[in-house]
Write a protein that holds these residues in place. Structure first.
Motif, mmCIF file in Angstrom:
data_model
loop_
_atom_site.group_PDB
_atom_site.id
_atom_site.type_symbol
_atom_site.label_atom_id
_atom_site.label_comp_id
_atom_site.label_asym_id
_atom_site.label_seq_id
_atom_site.Cartn_x
_atom_site.Cartn_y
_atom_site.Cartn_z
ATOM 1 N N VAL A 161 0.835 -1.221 -0.031
ATOM 2 C CA VAL A 161 0.167 0.040 -0.071
ATOM 3 C C VAL A 161 0.858 1.441 -0.029
ATOM 4 N N VAL A 162 0.626 2.214 -0.840
ATOM 5 C CA VAL A 162 1.530 3.226 -0.929
ATOM 6 C C VAL A 162 0.636 4.565 -0.175
ATOM 7 N N ALA A 163 1.297 5.074 0.673
ATOM 8 C CA ALA A 163 0.756 6.236 1.557
ATOM 9 C C ALA A 163 1.451 7.573 1.183
ATOM 10 N N SER A 164 0.937 8.113 0.158
ATOM 11 C CA SER A 164 1.498 9.399 -0.561
ATOM 12 C C SER A 164 0.316 10.475 -0.851
ATOM 13 N N ASP A 165 -0.750 10.226 -0.206
ATOM 14 C CA ASP A 165 -1.963 11.017 -0.486
ATOM 15 C C ASP A 165 -2.323 10.958 -1.688
ATOM 16 N N GLU A 166 -2.992 12.024 -2.320
ATOM 17 C CA GLU A 166 -3.570 11.932 -3.734
ATOM 18 C C GLU A 166 -2.578 11.261 -4.886
ATOM 19 N N ALA A 167 -1.194 11.655 -4.462
ATOM 20 C CA ALA A 167 -0.316 11.293 -5.646
ATOM 21 C C ALA A 167 -0.253 9.811 -5.398
ATOM 22 N N GLY A 168 -0.729 9.150 -4.503
ATOM 23 C CA GLY A 168 -0.429 7.788 -4.522
ATOM 24 C C GLY A 168 -0.938 7.016 -5.615
ATOM 25 N N GLY A 169 -1.975 7.508 -6.262
ATOM 26 C CA GLY A 169 -2.902 6.618 -7.314
ATOM 27 C C GLY A 169 -1.820 6.731 -8.536
ATOM 28 N N LEU A 170 -0.613 7.454 -8.774
ATOM 29 C CA LEU A 170 0.034 7.304 -9.496
ATOM 30 C C LEU A 170 1.400 6.444 -9.096
#
Length: 409
Positions: A161-170
């Motif tokens: 799981v990537v936790a980088s806020d909205e940018a996580g989708g990319l």
């Protein structure tokens, strides 16, 4: 693996359609589905307009034993994952001999399982702890979707799981590509959100740029002098990405190539100062893709919808792409569906792949009077020869991300 990483399956659950075909039909037409929030308990909250996924029946798509363990955002993820696997024609028989060869990576949902968590906490306060369900400890968790997809589909490869806020989708795509390069044959990747429960909305009210306009046609108008912020949305998209050699060996259709990714962290909550970090992320994505600025045929903008943030994004595009940045078509289909936080760039990536396939740049709904030095596509779709797309995203806490995708062949 030394071959390219490619997208072979797309699954979409969006306010403007469930399934890639329905989503694309609405997106290319410029249909705006923003409307008044209808969720129970939200009637008196300042947020008036959002992008709701209507007509979505999780019970028709997901088994009961998974439904009772999960929140709405995971229902979206499970359904989108099914659609992506079906589109890629990648079924359990294809990997059951080696379940460790297929993994899952999603972006951490910004609101987590707010609907599930609120319901169980209400049971706690109204009836006592014996009435709180056993899945309260996991269903609200913003990382739940990765685990539930893996369990339900029997996928035992690298999961994360990537936790980088909205940018996580990319950013999730970068992790998936890394998994492929390290030997996985395929990865399920994407992001979904369900931020429209009352508790979740209350948490969003302090977000910089949240629009509280009550007119759906005026609530989210990025890149205009009437910009007053963004409205949230639910839904998202999941993708099957594979090593190209493996994909072609099994006869899969290559829908697009994940060519390059770049990410930076600006270290600030102020999106009006995010231009430098976003420009650096764009240059990193271009460099990894081996792509010159003039090779970008369309930009899917982050489009926060505040004058300062939009100006910063316009400056970033001009900085990274040079004079060409004022000529390249720019679009933001999310102005007609809402900004689905970490799922917004996942939906934009789905739109980008479909745009490359059809040679059509979709318009930016509800936007007419562009006030920045950008060629924003408005009104109706634009036909063009499209080979390469750039997708942009910024997070509230300073994350910036850019993804380059190329047309499949």
């Amino acid at each position: 693996m030394t071959s390219r990483t490619v997208i072979t399956g797309i699954g979409v659950v969006a306010p403007n359609g469930v399934g890639a075909d329905a989503f694309w039909k609405a997106t290319q037409s410029g249909l705006s589905v923003l409307d008044r929030v209808t969720r129970a308990g939200c009637e008196h909250l300042p947020l008036r307009v959002a992008g709701e996924v209507r007509g979505f029946d999780p019970g028709a798509l997901v088994e009961d034993r998974f439904l009772v363990q999960t929140d709405r955002f995971t229902h979206h993820a499970l359904a989108a994952a099914d659609l992506a696997l079906e589109d890629a024609r990648l079924g359990r028989p294809d990997y059951e001999g080696d379940p460790f060869s297929v993994g899952v990576v999603t972006a951490a949902a910004g609101s987590g399982g707010g609907e599930f968590g609120q319901r169980e906490l209400q049971h706690l306060w109204e009836q006592g702890p014996r009435f709180v369900g056993p899945y309260q400890s996991i269903a609200w968790f913003y990382a739940a979707s990765t685990g539930q997809i893996s369990i339900r589909r029997g996928l035992k490869g690298p999961c994360g799981v990537v936790a980088s806020d909205e940018a996580g989708g990319l950013d999730a795509f970068a992790h998936a590509v890394r998994g492929i390069r390290q030997g996985s044959r395929a990865m399920l990747v994407g992001a979904t959100e369900a931020p429209l429960a009352p508790y979740s909305i209350v948490c969003q009210l302090e977000y910089e740029g949240l629009s509280t306009q009550d007119d759906p046609e005026r609530a989210y108008r990025p890149f205009t002098d009437k910009a007053c912020g963004f409205v949230p949305a639910e839904g998202g998209a999941m993708f099957v990405v594979e090593d190209e050699t493996q994909a072609r060996r099994r006869g899969a259709t290559v829908r697009a190539v994940v060519a390059g990714h770049g990410a930076t962290f600006s270290g600030t909550r102020r999106r009006d100062t995010s231009g430098e970090g976003l420009a650096h992320a764009i240059r990193g994505a271009l460099r990894e893709a081996g792509c010159a600025p003039e090779e970008i045929d369309v930009v899917f903008a982050d489009a926060i919808g505040t004058p300062e943030a939009d100006a910063a994004e316009a400056a970033a595009i001009a900085d990274a792409l040079g004079a060409y940045g004022r000529k390249v078509p720019v679009t933001a289909p999310k102005s007609g569906t809402g900004r689905a936080y970490c799922a917004a760039p996942a939906l934009d990536t789905a739109a980008a792949v479909l745009a490359l396939e059809h040679g059509i740049v979709p318009p930016t709904p509800n936007v007419y009077d562009v006030c920045h030095d950008l060629d924003v596509v408005t009104g109706s779709a634009r036909t063009a020869e499209l080979r390469t797309a750039l997708v942009l995203s910024r997070g509230r806490m300073g994350s910036n991300s850019a993804l380059v995708v190329r047309k499949g062949s």
